[in-house]
Each structure stands twice: as structure tokens, then as C-alpha cells.
Design an enzyme around this catalytic site. Structure first.
Site, PDB file in Angstrom:
ATOM      1  N   SER A   1      26.497  28.246  53.648  1.00  0.00           N
ATOM      2  CA  SER A   1      25.048  28.393  53.833  1.00  0.00           C
ATOM      3  C   SER A   1      24.394  27.013  53.769  1.00  0.00           C
ATOM      4  CB  SER A   1      24.488  29.299  52.747  1.00  0.00           C
ATOM      5  OG  SER A   1      24.663  28.670  51.490  1.00  0.00           O
TER       6      SER A   1
ATOM      7  N   GLU B   1      17.875  36.502  62.761  1.00  0.00           N
ATOM      8  CA  GLU B   1      18.777  35.761  61.883  1.00  0.00           C
ATOM      9  C   GLU B   1      19.393  36.723  60.876  1.00  0.00           C
ATOM     10  OE1 GLU B   1      16.864  32.619  59.720  1.00  0.00           O
ATOM     11  OE2 GLU B   1      18.671  32.183  58.554  1.00  0.00           O
TER      12      GLU B   1
ATOM     13  N   THR C   1      37.953  21.581  62.796  1.00  0.00           N
ATOM     14  CA  THR C   1      37.422  22.791  63.435  1.00  0.00           C
ATOM     15  C   THR C   1      37.907  24.074  62.753  1.00  0.00           C
ATOM     16  OG1 THR C   1      39.274  22.910  64.977  1.00  0.00           O
ATOM     17  CG2 THR C   1      37.339  21.669  65.705  1.00  0.00           C
TER      18      THR C   1
ATOM     19  N   CYS D   1      -3.345  27.019  44.507  1.00  0.00           N
ATOM     20  CA  CYS D   1      -3.211  28.238  43.719  1.00  0.00           C
ATOM     21  C   CYS D   1      -3.146  27.914  42.214  1.00  0.00           C
ATOM     22  CB  CYS D   1      -1.999  29.037  44.189  1.00  0.00           C
ATOM     23  SG  CYS D   1      -2.128  30.778  43.770  1.00  0.00           S
TER      24      CYS D   1
ATOM     25  N   GLN E   1      -6.075  26.752  39.492  1.00  0.00           N
ATOM     26  CA  GLN E   1      -6.330  27.405  38.197  1.00  0.00           C
ATOM     27  C   GLN E   1      -6.200  26.401  37.059  1.00  0.00           C
ATOM     28  OE1 GLN E   1      -3.611  30.741  38.071  1.00  0.00           O
ATOM     29  NE2 GLN E   1      -4.634  31.820  39.748  1.00  0.00           N
TER      30      GLN E   1
ATOM     31  N   HIS F   1      -3.015  29.758  49.583  1.00  0.00           N
ATOM     32  CA  HIS F   1      -1.954  28.794  49.894  1.00  0.00           C
ATOM     33  C   HIS F   1      -2.139  28.269  51.310  1.00  0.00           C
ATOM     34  CE1 HIS F   1       0.654  29.371  46.362  1.00  0.00           C
ATOM     35  NE2 HIS F   1       0.210  30.618  46.377  1.00  0.00           N
TER      36      HIS F   1
ATOM     37  N   GLU G   1      -0.888  25.825  52.706  1.00  0.00           N
ATOM     38  CA  GLU G   1       0.365  25.296  53.280  1.00  0.00           C
ATOM     39  C   GLU G   1       1.056  26.318  54.169  1.00  0.00           C
ATOM     40  OE1 GLU G   1      -0.125  26.017  50.080  1.00  0.00           O
ATOM     41  OE2 GLU G   1       1.658  26.911  49.131  1.00  0.00           O
TER      42      GLU G   1
END
Ligand code: GLN
Length: 544
Positions: A13, A141, A188, A386, A390, A515, A517
Site C-alpha cells: 500500500s 478504487e 518485477t 475548526c 476553537q 474546514h 481545506e
């Protein structure tokens, strides 16, 4: 009829399966097709909302309030489009709906079995998502890597789809080719094994995206093609890149979209990669740095720093920096270090701007508050997202309004001055531990006050932004904060909730309850990130 491309991972992964999925979506969209992308995650969590970001990276939130995997963020950034909640599923959510349907006698007394009922539910969901998007192509995916137990039912669903509609379904394997240091040769074999694992699931990949440190040479391409039962042009070399945004360009340099269209028998349309190529040029040309410090706690995992926990924040900062033709220099700052040794706060002076991203819980909070106080007093541009809003309000209440004992109820349920509190519906959720998918999630409206930094940055009065939080600025304390200069510059009109606060007389001291972003895109940098970087550049000039 929608054509589906399943993207599976091989060998290991973390090699860019999500970005490959997003890039395939991008190159097909650049040829004028309607494209959407989706992800299937193998874990049993019903959504990504209950997972620690160190475990699984950032929890992304869609416009319609789905807490999902960070890869959805990549799809949105590459496609420049919102991805709806239908496009995301986990094993947990699939099992949950099959079991619920069984409990409702939805299977007419049949024996409900893992196969075929789980794969059939997966297929039904994919078809719903594709239909809703009216997609020519849906790129899907499959989380995890081939050969593990966890995602086998998803491969089974994909196999069943290919069997039923052979001309509409294709497979891409994103695999890794290591170059062991002592051997010095690209190997490979692991990828051959990954293909075998796919074959064992009844699937033959149509393309292999060969991830590696350096480009793949012809002999290895030939070998891999032969042994994996592919033609050589269908092996796409995908070496490491400096910026993930180069990948669609690299794919097109290998003519991937044309090859995909040809295999599907779809007539190619004119390609327009210009905006994307311009972006890549802009990124490469940005030399002078803008230095941003990010103060937080979800960085460490043993000896490794997991930047994935804040991927959307990082990307949004990059988009903002590139917009100003600057090279983003983003530095992690560990909040807990400021608690142990406040003298270290001095390092903040070397930054052009400070960001405190979203977060939960008490670890590092006093260090974050110290960093915010430092930025406020020294007039270093500060952007709180966020939790960053605060905690800025808590800091301001304590140190500028003289409210000793000010805190958020999240950390101190008996705070003398609960600057950050909960709405009534959340009190019930917390008491009954109904904590999955019950935060204030997704897009809500916000009205901006005239004459503020926020209003100027957006250039309009009414906006919507995405949320993920349980706590809020308590309206009881807003007058006290405003009297000392921290004003609410954005408010949700329906419930009168504070969405943005900013400090008068400071070059840029602004926090958002939402948020921002999550909505920043490389081709459309978010207005607040643009404004923050502009303030950081002013600070840079001032400090020199
Ligand atoms: N922990 C805070 C809340 O729940 C902030 C959440 C966040 O930063 N996303 O309200």
C-alpha cells in the site's frame, strides 16, 4: 452505459493507488467525457469518521456530509468536482445494509449469503453512483492490495460485473517495482505475484501502472508484459515525482487515455490538458519559499511522520502558495514540545505563518494554545481550522478577556467559562455515545460580515463550507470576545452559529469552524488559503 475501470493495488500500500485513480479520472475528463470516481474500502467501520487519523490518514468530508477516506479528496482535487456520498462504501456499510434489508424481509425469505448478496449490493451501489453522475466513465478504487482476504468480495463484485458486461469493465493494477539497494536492479517478481493473485480471483488486468523510483526500461517492460499476459504498451511506467499533480501529465505522455478509449472501443475526443500542464509548470517554476509552520499532534507513529493525517490542509496550503508563485515550505511543529519547553516557542518567529488544523481531545492542547498566543502577540499570520478556531477563542478569552478557566467542554466538562460548548442535540449524542456519523457534517451556509478579512477574501457575502465538529463557539461569550476585538466575521444564518472569527488590528488572525481545506482545488485555490499566504508574504517582507 457507464464504463467502469477498477483500480486495484499490488505488492504494497501507499504507492499512489488513489492518485492513480484520480489521475485516470482526470485524463478521461480532459477528453471531454463525464467522469466520476469512487472508492471501496475493506474495513468494517461503517465510515471513516471513527478512525484515528494516525491509523488511517485524514477523514475527508464530502459536500453532502459523508465522512470518508482521504482518497475522495484526491478525486475531488484532480477532477475539480464534488464527489457525492454514494461514491464511497466500506465493507461495514455494505454488510450493514444487507443485514438491515434481511431484517426487513427484503430478501423474500431467501437464505442471505455472503456470496452473491454482498457483491450484488456492491454492484447495485456502483450502478446507483454512476447513474446519479450520468457518468461515461466511473473509476473505482478497490482499497487494500490484491491477495488479502479483506477485499476479496469487492474483486468478486468486479469479476461479476465484467462477466455480465465484458465491454464495459476494465481493470488496472497499480503495482510496485522495488530496486533493492544491494542488487541495484528493478525487480518485477512481486508484481508478477500480484497479477497471479488477481488471476486467482478470476481477473486479468488490462493495464499495469508500474510504480517505481525511476522510469522502467524496455527490457523490464517486455519481461513484465510477457509474464503478466499483457502487451508491452499496456505497461505504464510511473516513476516517483516531485508533485502528485504531474501524474496526469505523465500518464498522457504515455498516451494512457487513448489506450483506454481504444480498448473500450470508444471514439476518442479532443484532448485538453492545457490547464493541467500550466499548473505543473507553475509548480515547477515556484522557487522562492513561503514558510508555514503547522502546529498539531497527529504526526507521529513510532519513528515515522504521517503527513497523511492532514493531507487536505497540506494540499490547500500548497495551492495557496503556488497561486502566489511560491514554493510551499511546510514544517511540522509538535504541540507537546511547547508544553514541555515553552522556550521553544521562539522558533515560531522563523515562520511566515502558523496553522492549527482540526483535532480532537486534550493531547497537546495547552501547547497549541501557547503557540496561538505567541502568533497573536507577535502579529504572525495565524490560520485556525475548526479546532484551530476553537482553541484561538479559548486563548483569547483567557489572555485578552481575563476569563480565567476558559476552556472547551470537550476537554473540561466543568469549565468555569465554557467558551466552546455543544448544541442541545449533541448533548444527547454524547450522553448516549451515539458517536458515529453524528457530528455537524457537510456543507452549511455562512454569511460574511462587511469590512472583514473573510468578506474581502471571498469577494461575496454568502458562501457554503464543509463541517465536521461537535462543539461550537458559545454565543453567550461572543459579546465579550468581540469587545476585545475578536469578531464573528461569518455566521450561519439558519442557526446563528459562529462560523468565522478574526482579530481586528492583526495582519491575519482568523479561524474557521468549518474546514476550508476540503474545498481547495489546485486549479481553484481556496480564497482563505490565498489570503493567508498573501498575509504570510507580507510578514516575510516585514521580517526581513
Ligand atoms: N474537536 C472539535 C469538535 O468536535 C473540533 C473538531 C475538528 O477540528 N474537526 O468540535
Amino acid at each position: 452505459m457507464t464504463k467502469y475501470i477498477f483500480v486495484c493495488g499490488g505488492v504494497m500500500s501507499g504507492i499512489g493507488k488513489g492518485v492513480s485513480t484520480a489521475s485516470i479520472a482526470r485524463i478521461l475528463a480532459s477528453r471531454g467525457f463525464r467522469v466520476t470516481a469512487g472508492k471501496i474500502d475493506p474495513y468494517l467501520n461503517v465510515d471513516a469518521g471513527t478512525m484515528n487519523p494516525v491509523e488511517h490518514g485524514e477523514c475527508f468530508v464530502t459536500e453532502d456530509g459523508m465522512e470518508c477516506d482521504q482518497d475522495i479528496g484526491n478525486y475531488e482535487r484532480f477532477l475539480g468536482a464534488d464527489i457525492p456520498r454514494e461514491n464511497y462504501m466500506t465493507s461495514g456499510s455494505v454488510y450493514l445494509s444487507v443485514i438491515q434489508r434481511e431484517r426487513n424481509l427484503g430478501y423474500d425469505g431467501k437464505c442471505v449469503e455472503i456470496v452473491p448478496h454482498i457483491p450484488l449490493e456492491v454492484i447495485a451501489r456502483l450502478d446507483r453512483a454512476a447513474k446519479r453522475a450520468r457518468a461515461d466513465f466511473m473509476i473505482v478504487e478497490v482499497g487494500g492490495t490484491v491477495g488479502e482476504y479483506q477485499n476479496i468480495l469487492f474483486l468478486e463484485a468486479a469479476r461479476m460485473m465484467r462477466l455480465a458486461r465484458p465491454k464495459e469493465v476494465m481493470f488496472v493494477l497499480v503495482s510496485y517495482l522495488p530496486i533493492p539497494e544491494k542488487i541495484g536492479e528493478m525487480k518485477t517478481k512481486p508484481t508478477q505475484h500480484a497479477v497471479r493473485a488477481m488471476n486467482a480471483a478470476g481477473i486479468q488486468p488490462d493495464f499495469i501502472i508500474a510504480r517505481s523510483r525511476v522510469p522502467m526500461d524496455a527490457p523490464r517492460k517486455d519481461k513484465l508484459a510477457l509474464l503478466c499476459n499483457l502487451r508491452e504498451p499496456d505497461i505504464i511506467s510511473a516513476p516517483d515525482v516531485d508533485s502528485i499533480y504531474e501524474i496526469p501529465v505523465n500518464f498522457e505522455d504515455e498516451n494512457l487515455s487513448t489506450k483506454i478509449l481504444k480498448k473500450f472501443g470508444v471514439r476518442p475526443r479532443r484532448r485538453d490538458m492545457r490547464p493541467w500542464r500550466t499548473l505543473v509548470q507553475r509548480i515547477r517554476a515556484a522557487r522562492r519559499p513561503v514558510r508555514i509552520g503547522i502546529v498539531g499532534k497527529y504526526f507521529g507513529s513510532g519513528n515515522f511522520t504521517l503527513t497523511d493525517s492532514y493531507i487536505s490542509v497540506l494540499e490547500a496550503l500548497k495551492h495557496g502558495a503556488w497561486f502566489h508563485n511560491r514554493r510551499p515550505e511546510l514544517v511540522w511543529l509538535d504541540a507537546e514540545a511547547y508544553e514541555k519547553n515553552p522556550a521553544r516557542l521562539k522558533e515560531l518567529s522563523s515562520f511566515d505563518g502558523i496553522v492549527v488544523p482540526g483535532g480532537f481531545g486534550s493531547r497537546g492542547v495547552e501547547g497549541i494554545i501557547k503557540a496561538i498566543e505567541y502568533a497573536r502577540r507577535r502579529k504572525i499570520p495565524y490560520f485556525g481550522l475548526c479546532y484551530g478556531l476553537q482553541l484561538a477563542a479559548v486563548e483569547f478569552a483567557r489572555h485578552a478577556c481575563g476569563l480565567k478557566g476558559a476552556h472547551t467542554l470537550e476537554i473540561d466538562p466543568h469549565a468555569k467559562h465554557p467558551i466552546i460548548a455543544t448544541m442541545q442535540d449533541q448533548i444527547v449524542n454524547i450522553r448516549e455515545r451515539k458517536l458515529g456519523g453524528t457530528m455537524r457534517l457537510g456543507a452549511y451556509a455562512c454569511r460574511l460580515a462587511p469590512g472583514t478579512i473573510a468578506r474581502k477574501a471571498y469577494g461575496e457575502t454568502n458562501i457554503t463550507e464543509r463541517h465536521r465538529h461537535r462543539y461550537e463557539i458559545s454565543n453567550e461569550y461572543v459579546p465579550a470576545l468581540e469587545r476585545r476585538g475578536l469578531v464573528a466575521s461569518g455566521v450561519n444564518p439558519e442557526r446563528n452559529l459562529v462560523e468565522i472569527m478574526e482579530l481586528k488590528g492583526h495582519p491575519f488572525f482568523l479561524g474557521t469552524q468549518f474546514h476550508p481545506e476540503l474545498k481547495s482545488r489546485p486549479l481553484r485555490p481556496h480564497p482563505l488559503f490565498r489570503a493567508f499566504i498573501a498575509a504570510a508574504l507580507k510578514q516575510q517582507r516585514r521580517a526581513r
